[in-house]
Motif scaffolding. Structure first.
Motif, PDB file in Angstrom:
ATOM      1  N   ARG A   1      -6.789 -58.512 -47.766  1.00  0.00           N
ATOM      2  CA  ARG A   1      -5.796 -59.557 -47.466  1.00  0.00           C
ATOM      3  C   ARG A   1      -6.334 -60.888 -47.958  1.00  0.00           C
ATOM      4  NH1 ARG A   1      -4.598 -62.587 -42.368  1.00  0.00           N
ATOM      5  NH2 ARG A   1      -6.176 -61.286 -41.363  1.00  0.00           N
ATOM      6  N   ILE A   2      -5.483 -61.648 -48.640  1.00  0.00           N
ATOM      7  CA  ILE A   2      -5.853 -62.969 -49.141  1.00  0.00           C
ATOM      8  C   ILE A   2      -4.934 -63.991 -48.496  1.00  0.00           C
ATOM      9  CG2 ILE A   2      -6.085 -64.449 -51.170  1.00  0.00           C
ATOM     10  CD1 ILE A   2      -6.244 -61.801 -52.825  1.00  0.00           C
ATOM     11  N   THR A   3      -5.506 -65.026 -47.920  1.00  0.00           N
ATOM     12  CA  THR A   3      -4.724 -66.122 -47.355  1.00  0.00           C
ATOM     13  C   THR A   3      -5.035 -67.397 -48.125  1.00  0.00           C
ATOM     14  OG1 THR A   3      -4.806 -65.146 -45.135  1.00  0.00           O
ATOM     15  CG2 THR A   3      -4.228 -67.480 -45.279  1.00  0.00           C
ATOM     16  N   ASP A   4      -4.006 -68.097 -48.553  1.00  0.00           N
ATOM     17  CA  ASP A   4      -4.203 -69.390 -49.203  1.00  0.00           C
ATOM     18  C   ASP A   4      -4.214 -70.469 -48.130  1.00  0.00           C
ATOM     19  OD1 ASP A   4      -3.309 -72.011 -50.457  1.00  0.00           O
ATOM     20  OD2 ASP A   4      -3.598 -70.777 -52.245  1.00  0.00           O
TER      21      ASP A   4
ATOM     22  N   TYR B   1      -1.370 -62.578 -49.323  1.00  0.00           N
ATOM     23  CA  TYR B   1      -1.233 -61.587 -50.381  1.00  0.00           C
ATOM     24  C   TYR B   1      -2.005 -60.341 -49.962  1.00  0.00           C
ATOM     25  CZ  TYR B   1      -0.177 -65.991 -52.734  1.00  0.00           C
ATOM     26  OH  TYR B   1       0.339 -67.226 -53.058  1.00  0.00           O
ATOM     27  N   PHE B   2      -1.480 -59.180 -50.343  1.00  0.00           N
ATOM     28  CA  PHE B   2      -2.059 -57.926 -49.879  1.00  0.00           C
ATOM     29  C   PHE B   2      -2.334 -56.992 -51.054  1.00  0.00           C
ATOM     30  CE2 PHE B   2       0.315 -59.805 -46.464  1.00  0.00           C
ATOM     31  CZ  PHE B   2      -0.509 -59.639 -45.370  1.00  0.00           C
ATOM     32  N   PRO B   3      -3.572 -57.049 -51.579  1.00  0.00           N
ATOM     33  CA  PRO B   3      -3.935 -56.094 -52.630  1.00  0.00           C
ATOM     34  C   PRO B   3      -3.722 -54.665 -52.151  1.00  0.00           C
ATOM     35  CG  PRO B   3      -5.599 -57.820 -52.446  1.00  0.00           C
ATOM     36  CD  PRO B   3      -4.654 -57.998 -51.288  1.00  0.00           C
TER      37      PRO B   3
ATOM     38  N   SER C   1      -6.433 -66.445 -54.431  1.00  0.00           N
ATOM     39  CA  SER C   1      -4.972 -66.531 -54.248  1.00  0.00           C
ATOM     40  C   SER C   1      -4.266 -66.861 -55.553  1.00  0.00           C
ATOM     41  CB  SER C   1      -4.619 -67.558 -53.166  1.00  0.00           C
ATOM     42  OG  SER C   1      -4.987 -68.868 -53.559  1.00  0.00           O
ATOM     43  N   GLY C   2      -4.860 -67.761 -56.354  1.00  0.00           N
ATOM     44  CA  GLY C   2      -4.270 -68.095 -57.647  1.00  0.00           C
ATOM     45  C   GLY C   2      -4.316 -66.919 -58.595  1.00  0.00           C
ATOM     46  N   PHE C   3      -5.450 -66.223 -58.610  1.00  0.00           N
ATOM     47  CA  PHE C   3      -5.590 -65.027 -59.442  1.00  0.00           C
ATOM     48  C   PHE C   3      -4.544 -63.986 -59.066  1.00  0.00           C
ATOM     49  CE2 PHE C   3      -7.107 -60.646 -59.069  1.00  0.00           C
ATOM     50  CZ  PHE C   3      -7.254 -60.298 -60.406  1.00  0.00           C
ATOM     51  N   PHE C   4      -4.432 -63.689 -57.764  1.00  0.00           N
ATOM     52  CA  PHE C   4      -3.570 -62.585 -57.350  1.00  0.00           C
ATOM     53  C   PHE C   4      -2.095 -62.912 -57.571  1.00  0.00           C
ATOM     54  CE2 PHE C   4      -1.323 -59.715 -54.571  1.00  0.00           C
ATOM     55  CZ  PHE C   4      -2.016 -58.526 -54.749  1.00  0.00           C
ATOM     56  N   GLU C   5      -1.692 -64.119 -57.257  1.00  0.00           N
ATOM     57  CA  GLU C   5      -0.276 -64.470 -57.436  1.00  0.00           C
ATOM     58  C   GLU C   5       0.107 -64.403 -58.908  1.00  0.00           C
ATOM     59  OE1 GLU C   5       3.071 -67.648 -55.944  1.00  0.00           O
ATOM     60  OE2 GLU C   5       0.954 -68.136 -55.630  1.00  0.00           O
ATOM     61  N   ALA C   6      -0.763 -64.936 -59.787  1.00  0.00           N
ATOM     62  CA  ALA C   6      -0.452 -64.901 -61.219  1.00  0.00           C
ATOM     63  C   ALA C   6      -0.513 -63.483 -61.766  1.00  0.00           C
ATOM     64  CB  ALA C   6      -1.426 -65.803 -61.974  1.00  0.00           C
ATOM     65  N   ALA C   7      -1.522 -62.716 -61.360  1.00  0.00           N
ATOM     66  CA  ALA C   7      -1.659 -61.343 -61.865  1.00  0.00           C
ATOM     67  C   ALA C   7      -0.449 -60.504 -61.505  1.00  0.00           C
ATOM     68  CB  ALA C   7      -2.929 -60.712 -61.306  1.00  0.00           C
ATOM     69  N   SER C   8       0.120 -60.738 -60.318  1.00  0.00           N
ATOM     70  CA  SER C   8       1.254 -59.926 -59.870  1.00  0.00           C
ATOM     71  C   SER C   8       2.529 -60.221 -60.651  1.00  0.00           C
ATOM     72  CB  SER C   8       1.498 -60.134 -58.373  1.00  0.00           C
ATOM     73  OG  SER C   8       1.882 -61.469 -58.090  1.00  0.00           O
ATOM     74  N   LEU C   9       2.543 -61.296 -61.439  1.00  0.00           N
ATOM     75  CA  LEU C   9       3.697 -61.579 -62.297  1.00  0.00           C
ATOM     76  C   LEU C   9       3.697 -60.685 -63.537  1.00  0.00           C
ATOM     77  CD1 LEU C   9       3.748 -65.487 -62.289  1.00  0.00           C
ATOM     78  CD2 LEU C   9       5.285 -63.963 -61.044  1.00  0.00           C
ATOM     79  N   TYR C  10       2.507 -60.252 -63.951  1.00  0.00           N
ATOM     80  CA  TYR C  10       2.379 -59.523 -65.214  1.00  0.00           C
ATOM     81  C   TYR C  10       1.965 -58.060 -65.054  1.00  0.00           C
ATOM     82  CZ  TYR C  10       2.224 -64.372 -66.797  1.00  0.00           C
ATOM     83  OH  TYR C  10       2.518 -65.698 -67.028  1.00  0.00           O
ATOM     84  N   PHE C  11       1.405 -57.725 -63.879  1.00  0.00           N
ATOM     85  CA  PHE C  11       0.883 -56.382 -63.671  1.00  0.00           C
ATOM     86  C   PHE C  11       1.359 -55.854 -62.322  1.00  0.00           C
ATOM     87  CE2 PHE C  11      -2.053 -58.810 -66.289  1.00  0.00           C
ATOM     88  CZ  PHE C  11      -2.221 -57.985 -67.389  1.00  0.00           C
ATOM     89  N   ASP C  12       1.364 -54.538 -62.171  1.00  0.00           N
ATOM     90  CA  ASP C  12       1.775 -53.927 -60.913  1.00  0.00           C
ATOM     91  C   ASP C  12       0.682 -54.085 -59.862  1.00  0.00           C
ATOM     92  OD1 ASP C  12       4.232 -53.110 -61.907  1.00  0.00           O
ATOM     93  OD2 ASP C  12       3.454 -51.192 -62.615  1.00  0.00           O
ATOM     94  N   LEU C  13       1.087 -54.087 -58.603  1.00  0.00           N
ATOM     95  CA  LEU C  13       0.145 -54.353 -57.516  1.00  0.00           C
ATOM     96  C   LEU C  13      -1.013 -53.367 -57.494  1.00  0.00           C
ATOM     97  CD1 LEU C  13       2.514 -55.279 -54.557  1.00  0.00           C
ATOM     98  CD2 LEU C  13       1.091 -56.809 -55.900  1.00  0.00           C
ATOM     99  N   GLU C  14      -0.743 -52.099 -57.800  1.00  0.00           N
ATOM    100  CA  GLU C  14      -1.815 -51.114 -57.708  1.00  0.00           C
ATOM    101  C   GLU C  14      -2.878 -51.294 -58.785  1.00  0.00           C
ATOM    102  OE1 GLU C  14       1.655 -48.739 -59.628  1.00  0.00           O
ATOM    103  OE2 GLU C  14       1.390 -50.373 -58.204  1.00  0.00           O
TER     104      GLU C  14
END
Length: 293
Positions: free
Chosen positions: A94-97, A104-106, A160-173
Protein backbone atom coordinates in the motif's frame (compact mmCIF):
# COMPACT_ATOMS: atom_id res chain seq x y z
CA UNK A 1 11.75 -7.89 -20.28
CA UNK A 2 11.49 -5.19 -17.70
CA UNK A 3 11.99 -1.67 -16.42
CA UNK A 4 13.44 -0.66 -13.06
CA UNK A 5 13.53 2.93 -11.84
CA UNK A 6 15.82 4.19 -9.10
CA UNK A 7 16.06 7.63 -7.54
CA UNK A 8 19.84 7.43 -7.00
CA UNK A 9 22.80 6.25 -9.06
CA UNK A 10 24.06 4.34 -6.00
CA UNK A 11 20.78 2.37 -5.90
CA UNK A 12 21.08 1.50 -9.59
CA UNK A 13 24.80 0.68 -9.73
CA UNK A 14 24.65 -2.98 -8.57
CA UNK A 15 21.86 -3.68 -11.07
CA UNK A 16 23.69 -1.93 -13.92
CA UNK A 17 26.74 -4.12 -13.27
CA UNK A 18 24.74 -7.34 -12.80
CA UNK A 19 22.77 -6.91 -16.02
CA UNK A 20 25.68 -5.51 -18.01
CA UNK A 21 23.55 -2.49 -18.93
CA UNK A 22 25.11 0.29 -21.00
CA UNK A 23 24.19 3.99 -21.18
CA UNK A 24 21.29 4.51 -23.55
CA UNK A 25 22.62 6.45 -26.58
CA UNK A 26 19.25 8.24 -26.83
CA UNK A 27 19.28 9.77 -23.36
CA UNK A 28 16.32 11.98 -22.54
CA UNK A 29 15.66 14.12 -19.50
CA UNK A 30 16.77 11.24 -17.25
CA UNK A 31 19.69 8.81 -17.17
CA UNK A 32 18.97 5.47 -18.84
CA UNK A 33 20.94 2.25 -19.04
CA UNK A 34 19.87 -0.55 -21.37
CA UNK A 35 20.37 -4.14 -22.29
CA UNK A 36 18.68 -5.74 -25.28
CA UNK A 37 15.59 -6.42 -23.14
CA UNK A 38 15.72 -4.16 -20.09
CA UNK A 39 15.71 -0.47 -19.19
CA UNK A 40 17.18 0.89 -15.96
CA UNK A 41 16.38 4.52 -15.18
CA UNK A 42 17.91 6.93 -12.66
CA UNK A 43 15.21 9.54 -12.13
CA UNK A 44 16.58 11.68 -9.34
CA UNK A 45 14.77 12.35 -6.07
CA UNK A 46 11.06 13.14 -5.86
CA UNK A 47 7.69 11.85 -7.03
CA UNK A 48 7.40 14.35 -9.91
CA UNK A 49 10.70 13.19 -11.38
CA UNK A 50 9.63 9.55 -10.95
CA UNK A 51 6.33 10.23 -12.73
CA UNK A 52 7.93 12.16 -15.62
CA UNK A 53 10.45 9.38 -16.14
CA UNK A 54 7.65 6.81 -16.54
CA UNK A 55 6.10 8.93 -19.26
CA UNK A 56 9.42 9.12 -21.07
CA UNK A 57 10.07 5.39 -20.62
CA UNK A 58 6.67 4.50 -22.07
CA UNK A 59 7.73 6.06 -25.38
CA UNK A 60 10.83 3.86 -25.46
CA UNK A 61 8.71 0.69 -25.48
CA UNK A 62 6.41 -0.14 -28.43
CA UNK A 63 2.82 -0.20 -27.21
CA UNK A 64 2.29 -3.81 -28.32
CA UNK A 65 5.30 -4.91 -26.22
CA UNK A 66 4.42 -3.13 -22.95
CA UNK A 67 2.32 -6.01 -21.61
CA UNK A 68 5.41 -8.25 -21.42
CA UNK A 69 7.39 -5.95 -19.10
CA UNK A 70 7.82 -5.94 -15.35
CA UNK A 71 7.79 -2.36 -14.09
CA UNK A 72 9.61 -2.01 -10.79
CA UNK A 73 10.68 0.84 -8.54
CA UNK A 74 13.50 -0.16 -6.19
CA UNK A 75 15.47 1.85 -3.66
CA UNK A 76 16.03 2.79 -0.04
CA UNK A 77 13.46 3.98 2.48
CA UNK A 78 13.39 5.13 6.08
CA UNK A 79 11.17 3.62 8.74
CA UNK A 80 9.59 4.57 12.05
CA UNK A 81 9.65 0.95 13.22
CA UNK A 82 12.46 -0.09 15.58
CA UNK A 83 11.64 -3.72 14.70
CA UNK A 84 12.84 -3.27 11.12
CA UNK A 85 16.59 -3.56 10.66
CA UNK A 86 18.91 -1.73 8.27
CA UNK A 87 19.14 -3.69 5.04
CA UNK A 88 15.75 -5.39 5.40
CA UNK A 89 13.78 -5.61 2.14
CA UNK A 90 10.00 -5.14 1.79
CA UNK A 91 7.58 -5.36 -1.09
CA UNK A 92 5.08 -2.51 -0.79
CA UNK A 93 1.41 -3.50 -0.56
CA UNK A 94 0.00 0.00 0.00
CA UNK A 95 1.30 3.45 -0.94
CA UNK A 96 -0.05 6.62 0.65
CA UNK A 97 0.79 10.06 -0.71
CA UNK A 98 1.25 12.35 2.30
CA UNK A 99 0.27 15.57 0.54
CA UNK A 100 -2.76 14.36 -1.46
CA UNK A 101 -3.78 11.49 0.87
CA UNK A 102 -4.35 9.31 -2.19
CA UNK A 103 -3.73 5.61 -1.72
CA UNK A 104 -2.41 3.10 -4.25
CA UNK A 105 -2.43 -0.68 -4.01
CA UNK A 106 0.20 -2.63 -5.93
CA UNK A 107 -1.25 -5.97 -6.98
CA UNK A 108 0.82 -8.92 -5.78
CA UNK A 109 -0.14 -11.89 -7.94
CA UNK A 110 3.19 -13.71 -7.85
CA UNK A 111 5.25 -15.46 -5.20
CA UNK A 112 8.63 -13.79 -5.10
CA UNK A 113 11.72 -15.09 -3.32
CA UNK A 114 11.53 -12.32 -0.72
CA UNK A 115 8.19 -12.35 1.11
CA UNK A 116 8.06 -9.44 3.59
CA UNK A 117 5.57 -6.65 2.85
CA UNK A 118 5.02 -3.18 4.28
CA UNK A 119 3.03 0.05 3.90
CA UNK A 120 4.88 3.03 2.40
CA UNK A 121 4.15 6.75 2.66
CA UNK A 122 5.58 9.11 0.03
CA UNK A 123 6.56 12.57 1.30
CA UNK A 124 7.53 15.73 -0.57
CA UNK A 125 10.57 16.32 1.67
CA UNK A 126 13.05 14.22 3.63
CA UNK A 127 11.51 13.00 6.89
CA UNK A 128 12.84 12.84 10.43
CA UNK A 129 11.34 11.69 13.72
CA UNK A 130 12.29 13.34 17.00
CA UNK A 131 12.40 10.07 18.93
CA UNK A 132 15.01 8.73 16.52
CA UNK A 133 17.50 11.60 16.86
CA UNK A 134 19.20 13.55 19.60
CA UNK A 135 19.48 16.93 17.94
CA UNK A 136 17.30 19.95 17.21
CA UNK A 137 14.78 19.88 14.34
CA UNK A 138 16.56 19.87 10.98
CA UNK A 139 16.06 22.47 8.22
CA UNK A 140 14.32 21.22 5.06
CA UNK A 141 13.15 18.05 6.81
CA UNK A 142 9.54 17.15 7.48
CA UNK A 143 9.32 16.39 11.21
CA UNK A 144 6.87 13.63 12.07
CA UNK A 145 4.72 14.14 15.13
CA UNK A 146 4.11 11.33 17.60
CA UNK A 147 0.59 10.74 16.25
CA UNK A 148 1.76 10.79 12.62
CA UNK A 149 4.43 8.21 13.33
CA UNK A 150 1.75 5.75 14.46
CA UNK A 151 0.21 5.62 10.97
CA UNK A 152 3.50 5.67 9.07
CA UNK A 153 5.69 2.63 8.48
CA UNK A 154 8.16 3.12 5.61
CA UNK A 155 8.82 6.52 3.99
CA UNK A 156 10.24 7.58 0.63
CA UNK A 157 9.90 10.45 -1.87
CA UNK A 158 9.12 8.66 -5.17
CA UNK A 159 6.71 5.72 -4.96
CA UNK A 160 3.34 7.48 -5.30
CA UNK A 161 4.49 9.40 -8.39
CA UNK A 162 6.02 6.28 -9.89
CA UNK A 163 2.95 4.13 -9.28
CA UNK A 164 0.36 6.63 -10.48
CA UNK A 165 2.28 7.30 -13.70
CA UNK A 166 3.13 3.63 -14.31
CA UNK A 167 -0.54 2.67 -14.01
CA UNK A 168 -1.36 4.95 -16.97
CA UNK A 169 0.83 2.90 -19.31
CA UNK A 170 1.00 -0.58 -17.78
CA UNK A 171 -1.39 -3.01 -16.09
CA UNK A 172 -1.43 -3.17 -12.30
CA UNK A 173 -0.08 -6.71 -12.13
CA UNK A 174 3.09 -5.57 -13.92
CA UNK A 175 3.95 -2.89 -11.35
CA UNK A 176 5.80 -3.52 -8.08
CA UNK A 177 7.59 -1.33 -5.56
CA UNK A 178 10.34 -2.70 -3.32
CA UNK A 179 12.25 -0.82 -0.60
CA UNK A 180 15.29 -1.50 1.57
CA UNK A 181 15.56 0.03 5.05
CA UNK A 182 18.40 2.56 5.14
CA UNK A 183 17.64 4.54 8.30
CA UNK A 184 15.25 5.05 11.21
CA UNK A 185 14.54 8.71 10.39
CA UNK A 186 17.43 10.09 12.43
CA UNK A 187 17.65 13.02 10.02
CA UNK A 188 20.84 11.89 8.30
CA UNK A 189 21.48 10.73 4.76
CA UNK A 190 22.79 7.27 3.97
CA UNK A 191 26.26 7.27 2.38
CA UNK A 192 26.72 6.15 -1.21
CA UNK A 193 28.75 3.10 -0.16
CA UNK A 194 26.08 2.03 2.34
CA UNK A 195 23.34 2.35 -0.27
CA UNK A 196 25.33 0.16 -2.67
CA UNK A 197 25.93 -2.37 0.13
CA UNK A 198 22.20 -2.57 0.97
CA UNK A 199 21.22 -2.95 -2.69
CA UNK A 200 23.80 -5.71 -3.20
CA UNK A 201 22.36 -7.72 -0.30
CA UNK A 202 19.07 -8.32 -2.10
CA UNK A 203 20.38 -8.34 -5.66
CA UNK A 204 20.57 -12.11 -6.19
CA UNK A 205 16.98 -13.09 -5.21
CA UNK A 206 15.46 -9.99 -6.81
CA UNK A 207 17.39 -10.44 -10.04
CA UNK A 208 16.19 -14.04 -10.28
CA UNK A 209 12.57 -12.91 -9.93
CA UNK A 210 13.01 -9.96 -12.29
CA UNK A 211 14.33 -12.19 -15.07
CA UNK A 212 11.49 -14.71 -14.83
CA UNK A 213 9.08 -14.60 -17.77
CA UNK A 214 5.47 -13.92 -16.93
CA UNK A 215 3.85 -17.27 -16.15
CA UNK A 216 0.28 -16.41 -15.28
CA UNK A 217 -2.89 -16.16 -17.32
CA UNK A 218 -4.15 -12.66 -16.89
CA UNK A 219 -7.38 -12.43 -14.94
CA UNK A 220 -9.14 -9.13 -15.33
CA UNK A 221 -10.01 -7.41 -12.06
CA UNK A 222 -12.69 -5.48 -13.94
CA UNK A 223 -13.98 -6.98 -17.20
CA UNK A 224 -14.05 -5.00 -20.44
CA UNK A 225 -17.88 -4.82 -20.46
CA UNK A 226 -17.75 -3.41 -16.91
CA UNK A 227 -15.14 -0.85 -17.96
CA UNK A 228 -17.32 0.16 -20.89
CA UNK A 229 -20.35 0.51 -18.60
CA UNK A 230 -18.55 2.80 -16.14
CA UNK A 231 -17.05 4.85 -18.97
CA UNK A 232 -20.53 5.30 -20.48
CA UNK A 233 -21.84 6.52 -17.14
CA UNK A 234 -18.92 8.96 -16.85
CA UNK A 235 -19.49 10.23 -20.38
CA UNK A 236 -23.21 10.72 -19.66
CA UNK A 237 -22.14 12.95 -16.75
CA UNK A 238 -19.85 14.95 -19.07
CA UNK A 239 -16.60 13.81 -17.42
CA UNK A 240 -13.43 14.85 -19.23
CA UNK A 241 -11.03 12.23 -20.62
CA UNK A 242 -8.60 12.74 -17.72
CA UNK A 243 -11.50 12.26 -15.28
CA UNK A 244 -12.51 9.04 -17.07
CA UNK A 245 -8.94 7.70 -16.79
CA UNK A 246 -8.84 8.56 -13.08
CA UNK A 247 -12.26 6.94 -12.60
CA UNK A 248 -11.13 3.66 -14.19
CA UNK A 249 -8.00 3.52 -11.99
CA UNK A 250 -10.02 4.28 -8.85
CA UNK A 251 -12.57 1.55 -9.66
CA UNK A 252 -9.67 -0.91 -10.09
CA UNK A 253 -8.30 0.08 -6.67
CA UNK A 254 -11.79 -0.31 -5.16
CA UNK A 255 -12.12 -3.82 -6.60
CA UNK A 256 -8.70 -4.79 -5.27
CA UNK A 257 -9.63 -3.59 -1.79
CA UNK A 258 -13.23 -4.80 -1.80
CA UNK A 259 -13.40 -7.75 -4.25
CA UNK A 260 -16.82 -8.89 -3.00
CA UNK A 261 -18.49 -5.47 -2.88
CA UNK A 262 -20.64 -3.74 -5.45
CA UNK A 263 -19.10 -0.66 -7.03
CA UNK A 264 -21.04 2.34 -5.65
CA UNK A 265 -22.97 4.46 -8.12
CA UNK A 266 -22.49 8.21 -8.51
CA UNK A 267 -25.05 10.73 -7.32
CA UNK A 268 -26.92 11.63 -10.49
CA UNK A 269 -28.41 15.13 -10.91
CA UNK A 270 -31.98 15.30 -9.63
CA UNK A 271 -33.23 17.60 -12.37
CA UNK A 272 -33.16 17.33 -16.14
CA UNK A 273 -30.74 20.04 -17.18
CA UNK A 274 -27.49 20.51 -19.04
CA UNK A 275 -24.57 19.58 -16.85
CA UNK A 276 -22.13 22.40 -16.29
CA UNK A 277 -18.41 21.68 -15.84
CA UNK A 278 -18.66 22.69 -12.20
CA UNK A 279 -21.48 20.23 -11.50
CA UNK A 280 -19.74 17.42 -13.40
CA UNK A 281 -16.58 18.02 -11.35
CA UNK A 282 -18.55 17.95 -8.08
CA UNK A 283 -20.24 14.64 -9.03
CA UNK A 284 -16.83 13.24 -10.02
CA UNK A 285 -15.17 14.22 -6.72
CA UNK A 286 -18.03 12.82 -4.62
CA UNK A 287 -17.98 9.55 -6.59
CA UNK A 288 -14.21 9.18 -6.15
CA UNK A 289 -14.63 9.83 -2.44
CA UNK A 290 -17.09 6.93 -2.18
CA UNK A 291 -14.76 4.64 -4.12
CA UNK A 292 -11.79 5.48 -1.88
CA UNK A 293 -13.53 4.71 1.41
Amino acid sequence: MGVITFALVSEAKPWILALGAKPDPTQGRFRYFRTQEHILAVTGVGKLAAALALGEISHKIPKEERKYHRIWNLGIAGTTSPNKSLGDFFWINRITDDSTKKEYFPERIESFSLKAEAHLTTFDRPVSFSKARNSKPLPNFRELSESESESVDLVDMEASGFFEAASLYFDLEQIQVGKIISDHLEGTFCTENKVIEYMERTLEPLLSDFLKPFAWEKEETVSNPEKTNWRNIGESLHFTESMLVELEKTILYFKLRHPNSEIPLPEFPTEEKKLEKRIAKEIFQIWLGRLLV
